[in-house]
Write a protein that holds these residues in place. Structure first.
Motif, short mmCIF file in Angstrom:
data_model
loop_
_atom_site.label_atom_id
_atom_site.label_comp_id
_atom_site.label_asym_id
_atom_site.label_seq_id
_atom_site.Cartn_x
_atom_site.Cartn_y
_atom_site.Cartn_z
N LEU A 93 0.83 -1.20 0.00
CA LEU A 93 0.00 0.00 0.00
C LEU A 93 0.87 1.25 0.00
CD1 LEU A 93 -2.69 -1.01 2.66
CD2 LEU A 93 -3.12 -0.59 0.23
N ALA A 118 -7.16 -0.69 3.24
CA ALA A 118 -7.01 0.15 2.04
C ALA A 118 -7.67 1.51 2.17
CB ALA A 118 -7.57 -0.59 0.83
N ILE A 122 -7.37 4.71 -0.52
CA ILE A 122 -8.18 4.25 -1.65
C ILE A 122 -8.30 5.26 -2.79
CG2 ILE A 122 -10.48 4.94 -0.84
CD1 ILE A 122 -9.93 1.51 -2.17
N PHE A 127 -6.95 0.95 -6.94
CA PHE A 127 -6.86 -0.38 -6.32
C PHE A 127 -7.76 -1.31 -7.12
CE2 PHE A 127 -5.82 1.06 -1.68
CZ PHE A 127 -4.63 1.58 -2.13
#
Length: 181
Positions: A93, A118, A122, A127
């Motif tokens: 991430l 996430a 985001i 993603f």
């Protein structure tokens, strides 16, 4: 006519279509970088990683033809324990945001945890849920949160999956390991 874009394959193909080759860092003996590619630490391989691995991974990610980071993510059915996978996924991430590259995500029975991890990131980079083969309802929930969905060819055989209801602006297609798709 626009070419078909295969966002996730393990089989390079000739022709006019666009395809992104997926490398499993730490598992694949050779890393394919001749064309567009993605690279990441698959959740099944999370224990194969050592202290220098992320620096080496970041070198591949910095190549101009690296389209995305991944496949990475969470899998409660296979691989090391979820805590190990979560640590490695968190590193992905951070890399995705730092390098401003999409993240291709493998998720098996861990969607609540995935969304939680996430959420802070985001809307910083795309993603993409890879190999999605679940319900239309879950697809809709993920899209509403901000995820993109990459459909596995098998989803089109599900009589109750309402793929026509999935927003085209949030949709990708892939072959993954299928030789015939």
């Amino acid at each position: 006519m626009y070419p078909y874009v295969n966002i996730h394959t393990h089989h390079p193909a000739a022709g006019s279509d666009v395809w992104i080759f997926n490398n499993r860092f730490g598992y694949d003996k050779e890393i394919y970088t001749d064309s567009l590619f993605s690279i990441g630490i698959h959740p099944w391989d999370a224990e194969l990683i050592n202290g220098d691995s992320l620096k080496e991974l970041e070198k591949f990610i910095s190549l101009p033809n690296c389209f995305a980071i991944g496949e990475c993510g969470l899998d409660t059915l296979k691989g090391p324990g979820l805590e190990v996978q979560k640590k490695v996924f968190h590193q992905h991430l951070e890399l995705a945001v730092k390098c401003k590259k999409p993240l291709i995500i493998h998720c098996v029975k861990a969607f609540d945890e995935l969304i939680k991890m996430a959420s802070p990131h985001i809307h910083k980079v795309p993603f993409i849920i890879h190999g999605f083969n679940k319900s239309s309802k879950l697809a809709d929930q993920l899209i509403k949160v901000g995820f993109y969905i990459s459909l596995n060819p098998a989803v089109f055989k599900k009589p109750d999956f309402e793929y026509h209801a999935v927003s085209l602006s949030k949709l990708f297609l892939e072959t993954d390991t299928s030789e015939t798709a």
